[in-house]
Motif scaffolding. Structure first.
Motif, PDB file in Angstrom:
ATOM      1  N   MET A 171       6.313  83.596  13.985  1.00 66.67           N
ATOM      2  CA  MET A 171       7.488  82.750  14.186  1.00 66.67           C
ATOM      3  C   MET A 171       7.089  81.540  15.043  1.00 66.67           C
ATOM      4  O   MET A 171       5.925  81.355  15.379  1.00 66.67           O
ATOM      5  CB  MET A 171       8.595  83.554  14.860  1.00 66.67           C
ATOM      6  CG  MET A 171       9.052  84.765  14.072  1.00 66.67           C
ATOM      7  SD  MET A 171       9.764  84.310  12.479  1.00 66.67           S
ATOM      8  CE  MET A 171      10.488  85.880  11.962  1.00 66.67           C
ATOM      9  N   THR A 172       8.054  80.719  15.429  1.00 64.40           N
ATOM     10  CA  THR A 172       7.733  79.580  16.269  1.00 64.40           C
ATOM     11  C   THR A 172       7.220  80.065  17.617  1.00 64.40           C
ATOM     12  O   THR A 172       7.634  81.120  18.117  1.00 64.40           O
ATOM     13  CB  THR A 172       8.962  78.688  16.493  1.00 64.40           C
ATOM     14  OG1 THR A 172       9.935  79.417  17.247  1.00 64.40           O
ATOM     15  CG2 THR A 172       9.565  78.238  15.170  1.00 64.40           C
ATOM     16  N   PRO A 173       6.322  79.323  18.247  1.00 64.51           N
ATOM     17  CA  PRO A 173       5.823  79.744  19.558  1.00 64.51           C
ATOM     18  C   PRO A 173       6.936  79.953  20.578  1.00 64.51           C
ATOM     19  O   PRO A 173       6.861  80.890  21.387  1.00 64.51           O
ATOM     20  CB  PRO A 173       4.890  78.589  19.952  1.00 64.51           C
ATOM     21  CG  PRO A 173       4.418  78.034  18.658  1.00 64.51           C
ATOM     22  CD  PRO A 173       5.594  78.131  17.735  1.00 64.51           C
ATOM     23  N   ALA A 174       7.956  79.126  20.555  1.00 65.63           N
ATOM     24  CA  ALA A 174       9.048  79.276  21.523  1.00 65.63           C
ATOM     25  C   ALA A 174       9.783  80.595  21.309  1.00 65.63           C
ATOM     26  O   ALA A 174      10.161  81.278  22.275  1.00 65.63           O
ATOM     27  CB  ALA A 174      10.012  78.098  21.414  1.00 65.63           C
ATOM     28  N   GLU A 175      10.009  80.980  20.060  1.00 68.26           N
ATOM     29  CA  GLU A 175      10.701  82.245  19.794  1.00 68.26           C
ATOM     30  C   GLU A 175       9.837  83.432  20.200  1.00 68.26           C
ATOM     31  O   GLU A 175      10.341  84.436  20.715  1.00 68.26           O
ATOM     32  CB  GLU A 175      11.068  82.343  18.306  1.00 68.26           C
ATOM     33  CG  GLU A 175      11.942  83.527  17.931  1.00 68.26           C
ATOM     34  CD  GLU A 175      13.341  83.457  18.505  1.00 68.26           C
ATOM     35  OE1 GLU A 175      14.079  84.460  18.363  1.00 68.26           O
ATOM     36  OE2 GLU A 175      13.722  82.412  19.085  1.00 68.26           O
ATOM     37  N   GLU A 176       8.541  83.304  20.024  1.00 63.89           N
ATOM     38  CA  GLU A 176       7.658  84.389  20.427  1.00 63.89           C
ATOM     39  C   GLU A 176       7.557  84.486  21.944  1.00 63.89           C
ATOM     40  O   GLU A 176       7.478  85.596  22.493  1.00 63.89           O
ATOM     41  CB  GLU A 176       6.296  84.214  19.756  1.00 63.89           C
ATOM     42  CG  GLU A 176       6.425  84.388  18.246  1.00 63.89           C
ATOM     43  CD  GLU A 176       5.141  84.271  17.470  1.00 63.89           C
ATOM     44  OE1 GLU A 176       5.024  84.937  16.423  1.00 63.89           O
ATOM     45  OE2 GLU A 176       4.247  83.522  17.903  1.00 63.89           O
ATOM     46  N   ALA A 177       7.590  83.369  22.631  1.00 61.62           N
ATOM     47  CA  ALA A 177       7.639  83.413  24.093  1.00 61.62           C
ATOM     48  C   ALA A 177       8.911  84.113  24.557  1.00 61.62           C
ATOM     49  O   ALA A 177       8.905  84.868  25.544  1.00 61.62           O
ATOM     50  CB  ALA A 177       7.571  81.999  24.669  1.00 61.62           C
ATOM     51  N   THR A 205      -0.353  73.585  22.332  1.00 60.25           N
ATOM     52  CA  THR A 205       0.700  74.595  22.198  1.00 60.25           C
ATOM     53  C   THR A 205       0.411  75.796  23.077  1.00 60.25           C
ATOM     54  O   THR A 205       1.301  76.308  23.771  1.00 60.25           O
ATOM     55  CB  THR A 205       0.829  75.043  20.727  1.00 60.25           C
ATOM     56  OG1 THR A 205       1.258  73.938  19.936  1.00 60.25           O
ATOM     57  CG2 THR A 205       1.840  76.183  20.590  1.00 60.25           C
ATOM     58  N   ALA A 206      -0.823  76.274  23.067  1.00 65.26           N
ATOM     59  CA  ALA A 206      -1.180  77.437  23.878  1.00 65.26           C
ATOM     60  C   ALA A 206      -0.973  77.151  25.361  1.00 65.26           C
ATOM     61  O   ALA A 206      -0.489  78.013  26.111  1.00 65.26           O
ATOM     62  CB  ALA A 206      -2.619  77.851  23.593  1.00 65.26           C
ATOM     63  N   ILE A 207      -1.317  75.961  25.804  1.00 63.98           N
ATOM     64  CA  ILE A 207      -1.113  75.610  27.214  1.00 63.98           C
ATOM     65  C   ILE A 207       0.380  75.554  27.531  1.00 63.98           C
ATOM     66  O   ILE A 207       0.827  76.076  28.562  1.00 63.98           O
ATOM     67  CB  ILE A 207      -1.795  74.271  27.535  1.00 63.98           C
ATOM     68  CG1 ILE A 207      -3.324  74.434  27.490  1.00 63.98           C
ATOM     69  CG2 ILE A 207      -1.351  73.744  28.899  1.00 63.98           C
ATOM     70  CD1 ILE A 207      -4.084  73.133  27.627  1.00 63.98           C
ATOM     71  N   ARG A 208       1.157  74.953  26.645  1.00 64.17           N
ATOM     72  CA  ARG A 208       2.604  74.855  26.882  1.00 64.17           C
ATOM     73  C   ARG A 208       3.246  76.230  26.981  1.00 64.17           C
ATOM     74  O   ARG A 208       4.025  76.502  27.906  1.00 64.17           O
ATOM     75  CB  ARG A 208       3.247  74.036  25.756  1.00 64.17           C
ATOM     76  CG  ARG A 208       4.772  73.990  25.807  1.00 64.17           C
ATOM     77  CD  ARG A 208       5.294  72.942  24.826  1.00 64.17           C
ATOM     78  NE  ARG A 208       4.784  73.141  23.479  1.00 64.17           N
ATOM     79  CZ  ARG A 208       5.338  73.971  22.590  1.00 64.17           C
ATOM     80  NH1 ARG A 208       6.387  74.706  22.907  1.00 64.17           N
ATOM     81  NH2 ARG A 208       4.824  74.075  21.369  1.00 64.17           N
ATOM     82  N   ILE A 209       2.905  77.122  26.056  1.00 65.62           N
ATOM     83  CA  ILE A 209       3.489  78.465  26.085  1.00 65.62           C
ATOM     84  C   ILE A 209       2.941  79.258  27.267  1.00 65.62           C
ATOM     85  O   ILE A 209       3.673  79.994  27.936  1.00 65.62           O
ATOM     86  CB  ILE A 209       3.217  79.198  24.758  1.00 65.62           C
ATOM     87  CG1 ILE A 209       3.888  78.451  23.600  1.00 65.62           C
ATOM     88  CG2 ILE A 209       3.725  80.634  24.829  1.00 65.62           C
ATOM     89  CD1 ILE A 209       5.386  78.289  23.714  1.00 65.62           C
ATOM     90  N   GLY A 210       1.661  79.106  27.549  1.00 64.27           N
ATOM     91  CA  GLY A 210       1.084  79.794  28.699  1.00 64.27           C
ATOM     92  C   GLY A 210       1.739  79.382  30.002  1.00 64.27           C
ATOM     93  O   GLY A 210       2.014  80.222  30.868  1.00 64.27           O
ATOM     94  N   GLN A 236      -8.489  76.984  31.593  1.00 59.55           N
ATOM     95  CA  GLN A 236      -8.494  76.030  32.705  1.00 59.55           C
ATOM     96  C   GLN A 236      -7.093  75.546  33.063  1.00 59.55           C
ATOM     97  O   GLN A 236      -6.887  75.010  34.157  1.00 59.55           O
ATOM     98  CB  GLN A 236      -9.374  74.832  32.348  1.00 59.55           C
ATOM     99  CG  GLN A 236     -10.855  75.164  32.233  1.00 59.55           C
ATOM    100  CD  GLN A 236     -11.684  73.980  31.785  1.00 59.55           C
ATOM    101  OE1 GLN A 236     -11.173  72.864  31.610  1.00 59.55           O
ATOM    102  NE2 GLN A 236     -12.980  74.196  31.587  1.00 59.55           N
ATOM    103  N   ALA A 237      -6.121  75.746  32.160  1.00 59.42           N
ATOM    104  CA  ALA A 237      -4.815  75.108  32.340  1.00 59.42           C
ATOM    105  C   ALA A 237      -3.668  76.089  32.585  1.00 59.42           C
ATOM    106  O   ALA A 237      -2.546  75.649  32.826  1.00 59.42           O
ATOM    107  CB  ALA A 237      -4.488  74.253  31.112  1.00 59.42           C
ATOM    108  N   VAL A 238      -3.922  77.391  32.496  1.00 55.32           N
ATOM    109  CA  VAL A 238      -2.840  78.364  32.680  1.00 55.32           C
ATOM    110  C   VAL A 238      -3.198  79.307  33.815  1.00 55.32           C
ATOM    111  O   VAL A 238      -4.360  79.431  34.216  1.00 55.32           O
ATOM    112  CB  VAL A 238      -2.554  79.156  31.385  1.00 55.32           C
ATOM    113  CG1 VAL A 238      -2.154  78.216  30.251  1.00 55.32           C
ATOM    114  CG2 VAL A 238      -3.752  80.010  30.973  1.00 55.32           C
ATOM    115  N   SER A 239      -2.188  80.012  34.298  1.00 57.39           N
ATOM    116  CA  SER A 239      -2.380  80.858  35.483  1.00 57.39           C
ATOM    117  C   SER A 239      -2.744  82.299  35.167  1.00 57.39           C
ATOM    118  O   SER A 239      -3.294  83.005  36.014  1.00 57.39           O
ATOM    119  CB  SER A 239      -1.104  80.841  36.330  1.00 57.39           C
ATOM    120  OG  SER A 239       0.009  81.338  35.586  1.00 57.39           O
ATOM    121  N   MET A 240      -2.422  82.766  33.942  1.00 56.47           N
ATOM    122  CA  MET A 240      -2.682  84.177  33.629  1.00 56.47           C
ATOM    123  C   MET A 240      -4.086  84.366  33.066  1.00 56.47           C
ATOM    124  O   MET A 240      -4.704  83.419  32.575  1.00 56.47           O
ATOM    125  CB  MET A 240      -1.648  84.714  32.639  1.00 56.47           C
ATOM    126  CG  MET A 240      -1.788  84.201  31.221  1.00 56.47           C
ATOM    127  SD  MET A 240      -1.105  82.550  30.992  1.00 56.47           S
ATOM    128  CE  MET A 240       0.630  82.927  31.142  1.00 56.47           C
TER     129      MET A 240
END
Length: 396
Positions: A171-177, A205-210, A236-240
């Motif tokens: 599905m869309t990344p936002a819906e999966e988040a 996209t991965a950075i935005r969702i992360g 390098q761009a996300v905290s998890m």
């Protein structure tokens, strides 16, 4: 003791639904090639391999193992894997090693875990693996985040699992988040959350969702973008923590991945990493470089699941719950039926070798089922409800 023959059979077992992923759909059943390594002393070892019908591949390679001692795994690996790359691969060797360790355990009357250093736990925790489903047991298809959150709650209640992983990129990344956000809200702060788009998402996209999921305290973000470079950029761009079962998924890529800082956690896999002993080798490297370890699932049946349990039980650092598609299977080919969950864990078999045996009646039944259904890997990257769809890496 000498290997005198290697026999193979293909079986398929139905699922309770169809499982969607970013490169296609599992069409309501899983299939495996079952390997039996036979010795001159009458001991037979069991192995298992995925990736479709592997009978022809085993037939081409088996002459290189016949006559060898099943205790001499380094020689077998040299003969079967290292020197014949054009007809062999790690999956095939891993199934043979699995069977040889089963033989060794039976000959010594010791469980496989004892051959790998001895178990440090008697059972192994597993996650509730969440897929977007077609043809659910209760009817209909999953269509929104609430459907998967409902399923997660169901698995937490029925299996006792304390963690989940969403197979994303459908599905869309936002819906999966939103699935993870709902699960955190419903199941509390101590419930483990993971998400795995299998490298489909672009780096932005991965950075935005992360970054959106950063406050959820998720256990790890698995293969958020394509390749070593993609994973390293997201890391390098996300905290998890960033985890992977794709980059690297072999020893050749492990050194570059570590130098690039591509992942914090490596998902071990008996087939990608050259069998149970190969997984132990991988774990030693991870220990050296302070990388975390978890365990990948390859839609295994009871033979390989037993090998996974024995292997994971001997690895002190494997503190993450393992992946398993097992709860989607309706049955198994081992005597006694499916291995059972208790409080989200499955006990390590205690018998000699793998500690499981084939149920020949089930084998015959599911061999016939396989012949009726066929090898779906030729149509794996398709969606029966979207005939014009095709998978696209970096498509979201």
């Amino acid at each position: 003791m000498k290997i005198v023959d290697i026999r193979t059979r293909c079986v398929a077992i139905p699922l309770n639904c169809m499982l969607r992923h970013n490169t296609g759909v599992h069409p309501g059943y899983f299939l495996r090639t079952i390997v039996e390594v036979i010795t001159d002393e009458g001991i037979t070892g069991l192995g298992e391999i995925g990736g479709g019908d592997q009978r022809g591949a085993i037939e081409k390679i088996k002459s290189r193992a016949i006559g060898l001692d099943p205790f001499h795994l380094e020689t077998i690996k040299l003969r079967v894997l290292r020197s014949v790359y054009y007809i062999s691969n790690a999956r095939i060797y891993a199934a043979i090693e699995m069977a040889c360790l089963d033989i060794q355990g039976k000959a010594l009357n010791r469980p496989m875990s004892d051959l790998l250093g001895g178990k440090v736990r008697d059972s192994v925790p597993f996650i509730g693996y969440l897929f977007w489903r077609y043809d659910r047991p209760q009817g209909g298809d999953d269509s929104c985040a609430e459907d998967l959150a409902d399923h997660c709650e169901e698995l937490a209640e029925t299996l006792g699992v304390g963690a989940m992983k969403l197979k994303a990129g459908v599905m869309t990344p936002a819906e999966e988040a939103r699935v993870l956000e709902l699960c955190r809200d419903r199941l509390g702060d101590d419930f483990g959350l993971r998400i795995d788009p299998n490298g489909l998402w672009t780096v932005p996209t991965a950075i935005r969702i992360g970054q959106r999921l950063g406050d959820l305290g998720i256990e790890y973000f698995e293969d958020p973008a394509w390749g070593l470079e993609g994973n390293a950029a997201v890391r390098q761009a996300v905290s998890m923590p960033i985890a992977t079962n794709m980059y690297p998924a072999c020893f050749d890529d492990l050194g570059p991945a570590i130098r690039m800082g591509a992942a914090d956690i490596i998902l071990t896999d008996l087939h990608y990493w050259e069998g149970p002993k190969g997984v132990k080798d991988l774990t030693a490297v991870c220990r050296t470089f302070r990388l975390g370890v978890s365990m990948h699932s390859g839609v295994e049946f009871g033979i390989e699941l037993a090998a996974m349990l024995h292997t994971a039980a001997t690895i002190p650092e494997m503190t993450f719950a393992g992946d398993a598609h097992y709860h989607y299977l309706k049955d198994d080919i081992i005597e006694g039926g499916k291995l059972q969950y208790a409080d989200g864990r499955i006990a390590v078999p205690t018998g000699a070798g793998l500690g499981v045996t084939l149920d020949e009646d089930k084998m015959k039944f599911y061999e016939k089922f396989y012949e009726e259904k066929g090898d779906y890997y030729s149509r794996f990257h398709q969606d029966p409800k979207r005939p014009d769809w095709t998978p696209t890496v970096g498509g979201m």
